[in-house]
Design an enzyme around this catalytic site. Structure first.
Site, PDB file in Angstrom:
ATOM      1  N   GLU A  67      52.973 -47.416  55.762  1.00  0.00           N
ATOM      2  CA  GLU A  67      52.808 -48.178  57.002  1.00  0.00           C
ATOM      3  C   GLU A  67      52.038 -49.471  56.761  1.00  0.00           C
ATOM      4  O   GLU A  67      50.962 -49.471  56.176  1.00  0.00           O
ATOM      5  CB  GLU A  67      52.047 -47.367  58.049  1.00  0.00           C
ATOM      6  CG  GLU A  67      51.732 -48.226  59.280  1.00  0.00           C
ATOM      7  CD  GLU A  67      50.937 -47.530  60.362  1.00  0.00           C
ATOM      8  OE1 GLU A  67      50.603 -46.339  60.197  1.00  0.00           O
ATOM      9  OE2 GLU A  67      50.662 -48.185  61.378  1.00  0.00           O
ATOM     10  N   ASP A 135      34.481 -48.053  54.211  1.00  0.00           N
ATOM     11  CA  ASP A 135      34.237 -49.269  54.975  1.00  0.00           C
ATOM     12  C   ASP A 135      32.739 -49.342  55.222  1.00  0.00           C
ATOM     13  O   ASP A 135      32.163 -48.440  55.809  1.00  0.00           O
ATOM     14  CB  ASP A 135      35.013 -49.191  56.308  1.00  0.00           C
ATOM     15  CG  ASP A 135      34.813 -50.434  57.154  1.00  0.00           C
ATOM     16  OD1 ASP A 135      34.183 -51.399  56.672  1.00  0.00           O
ATOM     17  OD2 ASP A 135      35.281 -50.448  58.307  1.00  0.00           O
ATOM     18  N   ILE A 136      32.131 -50.385  54.700  1.00  0.00           N
ATOM     19  CA  ILE A 136      30.688 -50.534  54.891  1.00  0.00           C
ATOM     20  C   ILE A 136      30.450 -51.852  55.613  1.00  0.00           C
ATOM     21  O   ILE A 136      30.952 -52.896  55.190  1.00  0.00           O
ATOM     22  CB  ILE A 136      29.944 -50.505  53.552  1.00  0.00           C
ATOM     23  CG1 ILE A 136      30.341 -49.245  52.776  1.00  0.00           C
ATOM     24  CG2 ILE A 136      28.437 -50.532  53.770  1.00  0.00           C
ATOM     25  CD1 ILE A 136      30.015 -49.314  51.314  1.00  0.00           C
ATOM     26  N   ASP A 137      29.717 -51.753  56.695  1.00  0.00           N
ATOM     27  CA  ASP A 137      29.625 -52.856  57.615  1.00  0.00           C
ATOM     28  C   ASP A 137      28.150 -53.194  57.826  1.00  0.00           C
ATOM     29  O   ASP A 137      27.368 -52.335  58.176  1.00  0.00           O
ATOM     30  CB  ASP A 137      30.247 -52.365  58.942  1.00  0.00           C
ATOM     31  CG  ASP A 137      30.635 -53.506  59.801  1.00  0.00           C
ATOM     32  OD1 ASP A 137      30.049 -54.595  59.637  1.00  0.00           O
ATOM     33  OD2 ASP A 137      31.516 -53.315  60.657  1.00  0.00           O
ATOM     34  N   CYS A 154      23.498 -63.102  55.785  1.00  0.00           N
ATOM     35  CA  CYS A 154      23.023 -64.218  54.972  1.00  0.00           C
ATOM     36  C   CYS A 154      22.635 -63.672  53.603  1.00  0.00           C
ATOM     37  O   CYS A 154      22.743 -62.468  53.360  1.00  0.00           O
ATOM     38  CB  CYS A 154      21.825 -64.892  55.635  1.00  0.00           C
ATOM     39  SG  CYS A 154      20.339 -63.886  55.604  1.00  0.00           S
ATOM     40  N   CYS A 157      20.181 -60.598  53.524  1.00  0.00           N
ATOM     41  CA  CYS A 157      20.586 -59.218  53.802  1.00  0.00           C
ATOM     42  C   CYS A 157      21.794 -58.773  52.981  1.00  0.00           C
ATOM     43  O   CYS A 157      22.061 -57.579  52.856  1.00  0.00           O
ATOM     44  CB  CYS A 157      20.810 -58.969  55.291  1.00  0.00           C
ATOM     45  SG  CYS A 157      21.916 -60.107  56.127  1.00  0.00           S
ATOM     46  N   GLY A 190      31.017 -57.327  55.642  1.00  0.00           N
ATOM     47  CA  GLY A 190      30.918 -56.096  54.891  1.00  0.00           C
ATOM     48  C   GLY A 190      31.882 -56.031  53.739  1.00  0.00           C
ATOM     49  O   GLY A 190      32.444 -57.040  53.315  1.00  0.00           O
ATOM     50  N   LEU A 349      43.351 -49.923  57.119  1.00  0.00           N
ATOM     51  CA  LEU A 349      42.318 -50.798  56.580  1.00  0.00           C
ATOM     52  C   LEU A 349      42.962 -52.134  56.223  1.00  0.00           C
ATOM     53  O   LEU A 349      44.086 -52.185  55.720  1.00  0.00           O
ATOM     54  CB  LEU A 349      41.674 -50.161  55.344  1.00  0.00           C
ATOM     55  CG  LEU A 349      40.354 -50.781  54.869  1.00  0.00           C
ATOM     56  CD1 LEU A 349      39.250 -50.597  55.902  1.00  0.00           C
ATOM     57  CD2 LEU A 349      39.920 -50.180  53.539  1.00  0.00           C
TER      58      LEU A 349
END
Lengths: 447, 456
Positions: A67, A135-137, A154, A157, A190, A349
Site C-alpha cells: 500500500e 517514530d520518535i517525535d 533547535c 534539543c 523527529g 509511515l
C-alpha cells in the site's frame, strides 16, 4: 508538465498560498522536485526487495501488494494505491504530485483490488509483511526541554534525537540482530526508523509489541509524576549499556548545560521531586537556594555533581536513592517512542525523500554511525534544491539531476549505507529459498 | 473434522492418536470417544466457568503470584468427574467443544486463546518435573540447552539479567535454551532475557513462557481451521442439534459488548454535561473534562471517549457536533473537518473498513499504555496517587470511602476500586462489579431512573 522546458523558476509567482510561510514549499516546486530530483528508482528497488523478475524465484506480485497512500493538495487523503512496476510508480507520483507519500504494509492481495476480495467474506485482505518501524517525535519531550516546544526544534534539543538513534540502533543491531536499518529525518521534528530485514518484515503484531515494550522505560503520562521506573538490583544489560555508553555522557556534557536543567528554582524543583527522600531534597534545596557561586564552573554542572555526591555517598543506604540518579538521567534522555506505530503492521509511515510541507525540508536519511553530526537546520529545502538546479543549468547526467544538488550526498548515503547491502541480502534470500524449493520438488520426484 | 456425525445421537470423536500424558493435554487431536449430547454441553459449561474465572481474575488485577491458587481452585471446583478415569477425557472433550464455540469470530478466538494459554501456563507449573520434561518432549522443541563454553561466555550478562529481575545471583539457573527472540515475546517485552544477535537466552524456569507461546500459536492455527470447517460444513449439518448449543454457549458468558445503546435509547447534546457529571465513570469523566478544558485530546483519548459516547447513545451527527465544537476552538473548524471528522465517522463505521467499533471494556482500558500528553487509560491504574485522590474528591467520594478505594488501587484491583467509587457516589451496592464503562453508565442511569420513579 508545466515548467518542464523552462528551468528558471525564480520569477515564478505562486498561486497556492496556504502553506507558504517562506516560499519553501509549493505544488509547482514539488512538480519539479518529483520530475527532476526525487529518487524514484531507489524507492522502487527498495520496495521490491529483490523481486525484480531477474531471478526465477522472484515474487512478481510483491510490489503490487504494497500500500502507498498520498496526501494531495487540500489535505485530500488517498489510501490503498498500488503499483505493478517502476514506471507505474514513477508516473503516478509525477502525475499526482502528492504533498506526502506514506508507505503501508504488504497485504495478502493487491490493496487497490481489496473490494473484489471482500465479497468472499473470509478475511483475505490482511497485512502480511511490514517493516518494523519506529517514530520518535521531539514534541513528546516537551517536559524535558526548555529551548523549544511542540513542533519546534533547535540544536539544543536535537541531541535528544541523536540519543534515540544511538540507543535504539545499537539494540536493534546487537540485541535483535537486525542488519538493514534505515534512519530518516522526518522533515521537521523527529526521526523515523525502518528495520527491513526479512525477519523483521515478517514479525507478528505480538512480536512487534514485544520489541516496543523491550525499549519502553518511560511510563509517564500527564497524570503521574514518576516518568521512569527502574526496578531490580541492577539494570538489564541493554539499559545498563544505554546508560553507560550514551545517556550519561549526553546528559552530563550536553543537555545539563544546553537545557539549563538545574539553573533556576523552578527547574531544580522538578528534579528534586524525583528524589524520594525528604532529607536529601531538603539538603540540596538548602544548598541551591543560597545560590552562591563558589566557582566559575557552570551552575548546572556544579549542582548535578552535588546531587550525585549526596545520593551516592555512604550517607544514604537506600538503594532507591542510588538508583535515583539513573532515573533522573533516564527521564531526561531516554528515547520516547510512539508505541502504537511500532506495534501494528498496518501503520503508515512517510516515505523517505518526501518534502515536509511546513518546513520544505527533504526527509533525508541519517547515518546512525555518525548521527551526532546530523544537523536538522541545514537539511536541504525544496527551494534551495531548485535554486541549485537552476544555477547548474540543464545538462544531462547519467545518474540524474540530483547529483549536482545538495541532495546528492543524501541519495548516495541511502544507496551505500542501506539499499545496496539490503538488495544483496534479498538476492541471497531469494536464491536460497528457491534452491530449497527446487530440492524439495526434486526429492519428491525421485521418491 | 468428522467429529460430530449428525445421524446418531451419540457423537463419536474419531482419532487414532493416543494421549500420552496422564495429567495435561496439548489437545493436538480430538480423542476417539463417544460423547453424549448432555455431556457435550455440561462439560463445556464447566470449562467455561474455569476460563471465565481466569478472565475475571485477570481483569480484577490478580497478581501473578495469586494466579496459581486461583487456577488450581477453579480447576478443582469445575473439572472433576465422578470417575477418575474420565477426568482427562472431560478436559479434552470440553476443550474441543469450546473450540467450536469460540472459533467463530476474531473477538471470540482472541478471548479463548488468551484464557486457554493462561490456563495451560498455570497448569504446567503445577506438574512434576518429570511431567514437565515429558510435555517439553511432546512439543518437540528444536532447541538445545547451551553448551558449557557458550554459557561461560555470556554468564556475566545472564547473571545481570537475573539480578535485574530481583533474583539472587547464587540461584541463577545454569541451564539455558538459546531460542530466536520471536519465540518468547513475553520474555522480550518484560526484558526478562538476555538478547544477543537475535537470540534469547531462556532459563529453565522460564521455559513455560516458550511453551505457552507455542501452545498459543498451535491453538491459534487450529482455531482458524475449525472456523473454516464450522462455516463450510458443520454449522449446516448440525443446524438443528449442535449449532444452537454452540451459539448459545458463547453469548451467554461474554456479557453485552455495548456496541449498540440498548436500554435508554439516545442521549442528546444538551444533556451531556449533566449526564457526564452524574453517570460517567472516572476514566470518561476525566477525558470529558480535559476535552472541555483543552479543546483537544490525543488519539487514544478520542477513541476511548468517542466509542464510550457512541455506546451511551450519542448519534453520529451529535458526536460530530460535539467534537467539532471543542476541537474547532483549538485547531480551527477547517482542520477539524479535514483531520478529525473522518475519525469520528470511522469509529461509527461510516468510513474505511466500515467496522462498527465497540466501546472499550475495563480490561482493554486497564491494559492501555498512555504516553506523554495522553489522558486516556484507567485512572485507578495510570494516575499518581495524589492526582487520583484529587479527582475522586471532586467526584464527591468521602474520605472513608476514599481509603477503601485507594486500598484496592494499591493491591491493583482497579475494577474493584471503580466499583467502590460507584457505590460511594450512588449510595447503593453494585453487586455485579464494574466490568465496562458503559455498564457503569447504564447501572448509574438505572439508579437515577428508579429514584425518579419512586419520588414521582
Amino acid at each position: 508538465m508545466a515548467g518542464e522546458d523552462e528551468m528558471v523558476i525564480d520569477g515564478y509567482q505562486g498561486t497556492d498560498t496556504t502553506t507558504l510561510p517562506d516560499q519553501e514549499f509549493n505544488s509547482n516546486y514539488l512538480k519539479l522536485y518529483y520530475g527532476k530530483l526525487f529518487p524514484h528508482s531507489d524507492l522502487f528497488k527498495w520496495m521490491s526487495y529483490g523481486n525484480d523478475g531477474k531471478h526465477p524465484g522472484c515474487d512478481l506480485s510483491y510490489l503490487s501488494r504494497r500500500e502507498f497512500s498520498y496526501t494531495l493538495d487540500n489535505d485530500i487523503y488517498v489510501r490503498f494505491q498500488s503499483f505493478h512496476n517502476a514506471s507505474e510508480l514513477e508516473n503516478s507520483i509525477k502525475d499526482k504530485c502528492p504533498f506526502k507519500i506514506d508507505i503501508g504494509p504488504v497485504y495478502s492481495v493487491d490493496p487497490s483490488k481489496r473490494h473484489a476480495y471482500a465479497q468472499s467474506g473470509d478475511n483475505v485482505f490482511t497485512p502480511v509483511e511490514r517493516e518494523l518501524i519506529f517514530d520518535i517525535d521531539i514534541s513528546d519531550y516537551d517536559d524535558v526541554r526548555y529551548c523549544c516546544s511542540g513542533a519546534d526544534v533547535c540544536l539544543n534539543c536535537w541531541p535528544l534525537m541523536t540519543i534515540a538513534i544511538k540507543v535504539i540502533h545499537t539494540a536493534l543491531r546487537d540485541d535483535f540482530g537486525f542488519k538493514h536499518i534505515l534512519w530518516v529525518f522526518s522533515g521537521r521534528r523527529g526521526v523515523h526508523c525502518w528495520v527491513c530485514d526479512g525477519k523483521a518484515r515478517k514479525l507478528t503484531n505480538e512480536q512487534r509489541s514485544s520489541i516496543a515494550d523491550y525499549f519502553r522505560v518511560y511510563k509517564g503520562n500527564e497524570n503521574s509524576y514518576k516518568k521512569v521506573s527502574l526496578t531490580g538490583h541492577v539494570l538489564h544489560p541493554f539499559l545498563a549499556g544505554a546508560y553507560s555508553d550514551v545517556l550519561k555522557e549526553f546528559f552530563e556534557t550536553k543537555l545539563l548545560t544546553s537545557q539549563n536543567l538545574l539553573s533556576s528554582e523552578e527547574r531544580f524543583e522538578k528534579i528534586l521531586e524525583m528524589i524520594p527522600d525528604q532529607s536529601a531534597t531538603a539538603e540540596l534545596r538548602g544548598k541551591w537556594q543560597e545560590n552562591r557561586r563558589s566557582s566559575k564552573d557552570d551552575i548546572n554542572v556544579v549542582r548535578w555533581e552535588q546531587l550525585k555526591q549526596l545520593l551516592q555517598s555512604g550517607k544514604y543506604k537506600s538503594q532507591r536513592l542510588h538508583r535515583c540518579v539513573e532515573e533522573i538521567v533516564f527521564s531526561f534522555t531516554y528515547p520516547r517512542l510512539d508505541m502504537e506505530v511500532s506495534k501494528h503492521m498496518n501503520h503508515l509511515l512517510k516515505a523517505p525523500f518526501c518534502v515536509h510541507p511546513k518546513t520544505g525540508r527533504v526527509c533525508v536519511p541519517i547515518d546512525p554511525n555518525h548521527c551526532e553530526e546530523f544537523d536538522p537546520t541545514i537539511v536541504p529545502t525544496l527551494s534551495q534544491l531548485l535554486e541549485e538546479l537552476n544555477r547548474e543549468g540543464y545538462t544531462a547526467d547519467v545518474d540524474g539531476e540530483w547529483n549536482k544538488t545538495s541532495l546528492g550526498s543524501a541519495i548516495r548515503l541511502f544507496r551505500s549505507l542501506f539499499l545496496q547491502p539490503l538488495l544483496e541480502a534479498c538476492k541471497k534470500e531469494i536464491e536460497t529459498s528457491y534452491n530449497a524449493k527446487l530440492k524439495q520438488s526434486k526429492d519428491l520426484h525421485s521418491w | 473434522m468428522q467429529v460430530f456425525p449428525s445421524h446418531t445421537h451419540r457423537n463419536s470423536i474419531s482419532s487414532n492418536d493416543a494421549v500420552s500424558l496422564p495429567t495435561i493435554s496439548l489437545y493436538r487431536s480430538a480423542p476417539s470417544l463417544e460423547v453424549r449430547l448432555e455431556e457435550f454441553e455440561s462439560f463445556a459449561i464447566d470449562r467455561l466457568r474455569v476460563l471465565k474465572g481466569v478472565s475475571d481474575g485477570l481483569s480484577r488485577g490478580k497478581k501473578p503470584e495469586e494466579m496459581p491458587t486461583l487456577v488450581k481452585d477453579l480447576w478443582k471446583a469445575n473439572m472433576r468427574h465422578q470417575h477418575a478415569s474420565e477426568v482427562l477425557n472431560k478436559d479434552i472433550i470440553s476443550h474441543f467443544v469450546l473450540r467450536l464455540v469460540y472459533c467463530r469470530t476474531e473477538e471470540l478466538r482472541k478471548w479463548f486463546l488468551s484464557m486457554e494459554s493462561t490456563l495451560f501456563r498455570y497448569r504446567f507449573r503445577e506438574q512434576s518435573v518429570e511431567a514437565q520434561r515429558a510435555i517439553m518432549e511432546e512439543f518437540d522443541l528444536p532447541y538445545k540447552a547451551t553448551s558449557n563454553v557458550e554459557y561461560e561466555s555470556v554468564k556475566e550478562k545472564l547473571v545481570q539479567v537475573a539480578r535485574s529481575l530481583g533474583q539472587n545471583s547464587s540461584t541463577v539457573d545454569a541451564i539455558y535454551y538459546k531460542v530466536p527472540f520471536e519465540e518468547v515475546p513475553e520474555l522480550v517485552a518484560g526484558r526478562k532475557v538476555f538478547l544477543n544477535q537475535g537470540w534469547a537466552y531462556v532459563a529453565m524456569n522460564q521455559v513455560v513462557s516458550l511453551l505457552a507461546t507455542l501452545f498459543r500459536s498451535q491453538l491459534s492455527k487450529a482455531l482458524i481451521l475449525t472456523n473454516r470447517k464450522w462455516t463450510s460444513s458443520i454449522r449446516e449439518k448440525e443446524k438443528h442439534r449442535l449449532a444452537p448449543i454452540v451459539e448459545a454457549l458463547s453469548s451467554s458468558y461474554l456479557g453485552p459488548d455495548y456496541s449498540q445503546p440498548r436500554e435508554y435509547g439516545e442521549i442528546s447534546l444538551k444533556d451531556i454535561d449533566q449526564v457526564a457529571k452524574s453517570s460517567f465513570p472516572l476514566c470518561m469523566r476525566h477525558l470529558f473534562e480535559k476535552l472541555r478544558e483543552d479543546h483537544h485530546l490525543k488519539h487514544g483519548g478520542r477513541m476511548q471517549l468517542g466509542l464510550f459516547l457512541k455506546g451511551v447513545g450519542l448519534n453520529l451527527d451529535d458526536a460530530l457536533a460535539f467534537w467539532r465544537s471543542e476541537f474547532s476552538k483549538k485547531v480551527g473548524l477547517e482542520k477539524f473537518e479535514k483531520e478529525y471528522a473522518y475519525n469520528v465517522r470511522h469509529s461509527y463505521g461510516k468510513e474505511g473498513k466500515r467496522t462498527d467499533y465497540t466501546p472499550y471494556s475495563c480490561q482493554k482500558i486497564i491494559s492501555l499504555t498512555p504516553g506523554a500528553g495522553d489522558q486516556h487509560g484507567c485512572p485507578y491504574r495510570h494516575f499518581s496517587e495524589e492526582n487520583l485522590r484529587a479527582s475522586l474528591s471532586r467526584m464527591g467520594v468521602n474520605s472513608r470511602a476514599m481509603e477503601d478505594v485507594m486500598n484496592k488501587v494499591r493491591n491493583r484491583h482497579y475494577q474493584l476500586a471503580c466499583t467502590l467509587t460507584f457505590e460511594a457516589i450512588h449510595g447503593m451496592q453494585c453487586d455485579a462489579g464494574i466490568n465496562h464503562p458503559n455498564q457503569y453508565f447504564s447501572d448509574s442511569q438505572k439508579i437515577f431512573q428508579q429514584k425518579k420513579d419512586s419520588s414521582a
